[in-house]
Enzyme design. Structure first.
Site, short mmCIF file in Angstrom:
data_model
loop_
_atom_site.label_atom_id
_atom_site.label_comp_id
_atom_site.label_asym_id
_atom_site.label_seq_id
_atom_site.Cartn_x
_atom_site.Cartn_y
_atom_site.Cartn_z
N TYR A 159 0.83 -1.20 0.00
CA TYR A 159 0.00 0.00 0.00
C TYR A 159 0.86 1.24 0.00
O TYR A 159 2.08 1.18 0.22
CB TYR A 159 -0.97 0.01 1.19
CG TYR A 159 -0.33 0.31 2.53
CD1 TYR A 159 0.44 -0.65 3.19
CD2 TYR A 159 -0.49 1.55 3.14
CE1 TYR A 159 1.02 -0.37 4.42
CE2 TYR A 159 0.09 1.84 4.37
CZ TYR A 159 0.84 0.88 5.00
OH TYR A 159 1.43 1.15 6.21
N LYS B 175 6.47 -1.89 2.12
CA LYS B 175 5.25 -1.26 2.65
C LYS B 175 4.09 -2.23 2.41
O LYS B 175 3.26 -2.04 1.52
CB LYS B 175 5.02 0.11 2.01
CG LYS B 175 4.10 0.98 2.86
CD LYS B 175 4.21 2.44 2.51
CE LYS B 175 3.15 3.29 3.20
NZ LYS B 175 3.26 3.36 4.65
N GLU C 117 12.20 2.06 14.09
CA GLU C 117 11.23 3.10 13.74
C GLU C 117 10.11 3.04 14.76
O GLU C 117 10.29 2.47 15.83
CB GLU C 117 10.74 2.90 12.30
CG GLU C 117 10.15 1.53 12.05
CD GLU C 117 9.74 1.29 10.60
OE1 GLU C 117 9.58 2.25 9.84
OE2 GLU C 117 9.52 0.11 10.24
N LEU D 23 11.13 1.06 7.31
CA LEU D 23 10.53 1.54 6.07
C LEU D 23 11.24 2.84 5.66
O LEU D 23 11.45 3.72 6.49
CB LEU D 23 9.04 1.84 6.26
CG LEU D 23 8.37 2.31 4.97
CD1 LEU D 23 8.13 1.14 4.03
CD2 LEU D 23 7.07 3.03 5.26
N1 PDD Z 1 2.75 5.05 7.72
N2 PDD Z 1 7.41 3.56 9.11
C1 PDD Z 1 6.23 2.88 9.09
C2 PDD Z 1 6.18 1.51 9.68
C3 PDD Z 1 5.09 3.48 8.51
O1 PDD Z 1 3.92 2.80 8.48
C4 PDD Z 1 5.18 4.79 7.97
C5 PDD Z 1 4.01 5.47 7.33
C6 PDD Z 1 6.42 5.46 8.03
C7 PDD Z 1 6.61 6.84 7.45
O2 PDD Z 1 6.59 6.80 6.04
P1 PDD Z 1 6.12 8.05 5.16
O3 PDD Z 1 6.98 9.21 5.52
O4 PDD Z 1 6.31 7.61 3.76
O5 PDD Z 1 4.66 8.28 5.52
C8 PDD Z 1 7.51 4.80 8.59
C9 PDD Z 1 1.60 5.42 6.93
C10 PDD Z 1 1.32 6.87 6.94
C11 PDD Z 1 0.41 4.56 7.32
O6 PDD Z 1 0.64 3.35 7.45
O7 PDD Z 1 -0.69 5.06 7.44
#
Ligand code: PDD
Length: 288
Positions: free
Chosen positions: A34, A148, A180, A204
């Site tokens: 996703y 992701k 993270e 991620l």
């Molecule tokens: N989450 N690490 C994890 C495990 C995440 O699920 C996310 C983002 C990030 C940050 O990534 P980005 O800067 O690309 O949003 C890091 C999204 C927003 C979600 O699952 O809703």
């Protein structure tokens, strides 16, 4: 919930009418990926970076990308323009498709594509002003955090630990090192430099990882991706989260202890303040 327009397998339709077969491998195995793209004033922020990461996630699952960049952009724009709110979160999910249950990847499936734009729920003014509280936990998720994936049970269990404590995030450590948080990247500030863990299969690569590098460069803030220990987190001058929804968000309490030192103990710090301002300027510059 209002009956928003969504996209499913080539069609735009009301969410309440969207259906997928129960043998979809996304449902059976969590066999899919996703993306979450932030939208400001109906413009897609860092769209190309999100679509590129989506392509990398698909490649790691050996799913062929079912559309071109232009097709993704057109679909995204249709959904974004059908939504009532200006600021949105655009969700894209691609699963391997529908097949009899078997762990082995079947060949030649048609991927299931689902897309939905919802109203963005940004952090509150109070959270920005006071910072947020987090807890910590051992990173018990699998070892492919770089994908992701919609297989998010580990992240769901991790997030619930903080929810049970009335906190915003769960900061995760693997073998004493920061990875993270359940749905955010985590940053610390030491001696004025922004530090985050290096690229690995445990983390991620958030779209904000590269964005923050650019913003740090613009602001003259040193930026370094290097192993960050649990002690580095607990003794940091500042700690912050980044994600599509949080942008950058200051963490002012970890496991009940205030973050930082001296007069700024338990308060958002100056590096956060500068990065937040720079982020707001970038939103205007970098959206399509
Ligand atoms: N989450 N690490 C994890 C495990 C995440 O699920 C996310 C983002 C990030 C940050 O990534 P980005 O800067 O690309 O949003 C890091 C999204 C927003 C979600 O699952 O809703």
């Amino acid at each position: 919930m209002n009956d928003a327009l969504c996209y499913l397998n080539g069609e735009f339709l009301p969410l309440s009418e969207a259906r997928i077969p129960v043998l979809d491998r996304g449902f059976i195995f969590g066999d899919g990926i996703y993306e979450v793209v932030p939208v400001y004033g109906r413009r897609l922020f860092r769209f190309d970076e999100h679509i590129a990461r989506m392509g990398r996630s698909l490649a790691k699952l050996r799913i062929a990308n079912p559309a071109t960049r232009e097709q993704w952009l057109e679909r995204c724009r249709t959904l974004v323009h059908a939504q009532a709110s200006e600021d949105q979160l655009l969700y894209i999910q691609i699963s391997r498709g529908v097949a009899p249950r078997d762990h082995v990847m079947p060949q030649g499936l048609v991927p299931t594509v689902f897309m939905l734009a919802t109203t963005m729920k940004p952090p509150s003014a109070e959270q920005r002003h006071q910072g947020v509280a987090c807890v910590t936990a051992r990173d018990f998720r699998w070892e492919r955090g770089d994908i992701k994936s919609t297989s998010l049970l580990g992240n769901v269990l991790a997030r619930q630990i903080s929810a049970d404590h009335g906190c915003v995030e769960t900061i995760l450590f693997r073998d004493g090192m920061l990875t993270e948080a359940s749905s955010s990247n985590v940053w610390v500030v030491h001696e004025g430099a922004l530090l985050g863990p290096p690229k690995s299969e445990h983390v991620l690569e958030g779209i904000r990882v590269e964005l923050l590098r650019e913003l740090c460069e613009d602001c003259g803030i040193a930026y370094n991706l290097r192993p960050v220990s649990e002690a580095d987190v607990r003794t940091a001058d500042e700690v912050m989260l980044s994600s599509a929804t949080k942008e950058v968000l200051p963490v002012t309490k970890i496991d009940g202890e205030p973050v930082g030192h001296g007069a700024l103990r338990g308060k958002p710090g100056p590096v956060y303040g500068r990065l937040y301002e720079a982020y707001q300027q970038a939103k205007a510059r970098m959206s399509i």
